[in-house]
Scaffold this motif. Structure first.
Motif, mmCIF file in Angstrom:
data_model
loop_
_atom_site.group_PDB
_atom_site.id
_atom_site.type_symbol
_atom_site.label_atom_id
_atom_site.label_comp_id
_atom_site.label_asym_id
_atom_site.label_seq_id
_atom_site.Cartn_x
_atom_site.Cartn_y
_atom_site.Cartn_z
ATOM 1 N N LEU A 161 27.350 -22.024 11.402
ATOM 2 C CA LEU A 161 28.710 -21.852 10.891
ATOM 3 C C LEU A 161 28.699 -21.291 9.477
ATOM 4 O O LEU A 161 29.522 -20.441 9.118
ATOM 5 C CB LEU A 161 29.448 -23.196 10.905
ATOM 6 C CG LEU A 161 29.804 -23.790 12.270
ATOM 7 C CD1 LEU A 161 30.552 -25.097 12.086
ATOM 8 C CD2 LEU A 161 30.638 -22.818 13.089
ATOM 9 N N ALA A 197 33.407 -17.485 10.647
ATOM 10 C CA ALA A 197 33.829 -18.882 10.548
ATOM 11 C C ALA A 197 34.804 -19.105 9.400
ATOM 12 O O ALA A 197 35.518 -20.112 9.379
ATOM 13 C CB ALA A 197 32.610 -19.783 10.373
ATOM 14 N N LEU A 214 36.129 -25.596 14.152
ATOM 15 C CA LEU A 214 34.722 -25.607 13.753
ATOM 16 C C LEU A 214 34.051 -26.918 14.154
ATOM 17 O O LEU A 214 32.888 -26.933 14.579
ATOM 18 C CB LEU A 214 34.609 -25.399 12.242
ATOM 19 C CG LEU A 214 35.117 -24.054 11.706
ATOM 20 C CD1 LEU A 214 34.941 -23.986 10.196
ATOM 21 C CD2 LEU A 214 34.396 -22.893 12.384
ATOM 22 N N SER A 269 33.276 -26.745 17.701
ATOM 23 C CA SER A 269 32.138 -25.846 17.915
ATOM 24 C C SER A 269 30.819 -26.584 17.730
ATOM 25 O O SER A 269 29.895 -26.457 18.545
ATOM 26 C CB SER A 269 32.222 -24.668 16.939
ATOM 27 O OG SER A 269 31.018 -23.924 16.938
#
Length: 281
Positions: free
Chosen positions: A26, A32, A40, A43
């Motif tokens: 990230l 990102a 995030l 993720s």
């Protein structure tokens, strides 16, 4: 008793090792920047879930269908964890997580698998991921209300169904390796040998003599035993010092005492031994 099932431990290690790499990915991706934190977070959790499933492939290589499902599911999680800027990322993620959860529950119901610590932790992680995926982000207007509605109804419902199936299966079909929703129990011989019978009787006699002073619960308290919840017919009194010390089947230092809760107060009915690791005895 509380060790992780050996064939599932590798999945847990794979997931933990993936965490720093997922965070690093990230940080290195310019895409990102500006992405909502919930996205995030989802993720990262999806990458961990994917690593756990892929880590289980090796120990399940003898089960072709299960191993193949682990590969497909793990790879899908890893790929989707990096596609969070894709237009269809949310519906694809919801579909994958929902299919994974329902598929796992189906495996349990059909008795293809039994719940253990790694599986339960993974399902909790996936439910958390599902919640993060469903959270509306700033700037959304068209589907914001409907998404909050789904989040407030579907996620608790999925959680309740998952927990219910796990516990019902655990109570209905206790397993020698995954009993009590994750506690690992050692299998024993079907028939005890004369030596085992003699050893068991010796342990019993020595334990009865050693815990006799604890018929007075005040003595147990003075020795460091403390009661658990007392809203049941019996209560486990645990000695944390003995638990931490790791004594193995020591009649003089049982990790727990069991008292019946009567109108006359606690009545000693037995002792309980607890081992920290399989094979300690």
């Amino acid at each position: 008793m509380f060790d992780i099932a050996p064939d599932h431990a590798i999945g847990l290690y794979a997931g933990l090792l993936t965490l720093p790499f997922a965070l690093l990915a990230l940080r290195l991706r310019s895409a990102a920047r500006g992405v909502p934190g919930t996205v995030l977070g989802a993720s990262v959790l999806m990458a961990i879930a994917g690593a756990i499933h892929l880590g289980l492939v090796w120990t399940h290589r003898g089960e072709t269908i299960t191993a193949l499902l682990f590969v497909m599911n793990g790879a899908s999680y890893v790929v989707l964890s990096q596609l969070y800027t894709w237009r269809w990322w949310r519906p694809a993620s919801v579909a994958l997580i929902t299919a994974t959860l329902t598929g796992y529950l189906g495996y349990i119901v059909l008795n293809f698998d039994t719940p253990d610590q790694v599986a339960i932790a993974t399902k909790l992680l996936e439910l958390t991921t599902l919640g993060l995926v469903l959270v509306p982000v700033r700037g959304e207007t068209l589907r914001r209300r409907s998404r909050w509605s789904v989040l407030s109804v579907a996620l608790p419902l999925m959680t309740m169904v998952t927990v219910s199936v796990v516990w019902i299966d655990d109570l209905a079909r206790p397993d020698a390796q995954h009993a009590h929703a994750g506690a690992v129990l050692q299998a024993t011989n079907d028939t005890a040998s004369p030596e085992q019978v003699g050893a068991a009787q010796k342990l019993y006699d020595e334990t009865v003599a050693a815990i006799a002073p604890y018929r007075d619960w005040h003595a147990a308290w003075a020795a460091g035993y403390r009661p658990g919840p007392q809203n049941t017919p019996s209560t486990h009194w645990m000695n944390q010092r003995y638990v931490d010390a790791g004594y193995v089947m020591d009649p003089r230092r049982p990790q727990g005492l069991v008292y019946a809760n009567t109108k006359h107060g606690p009545v000693l009915i037995g002792a309980m031994f607890q081992m920290q690791h399989i094979g300690s005895a």
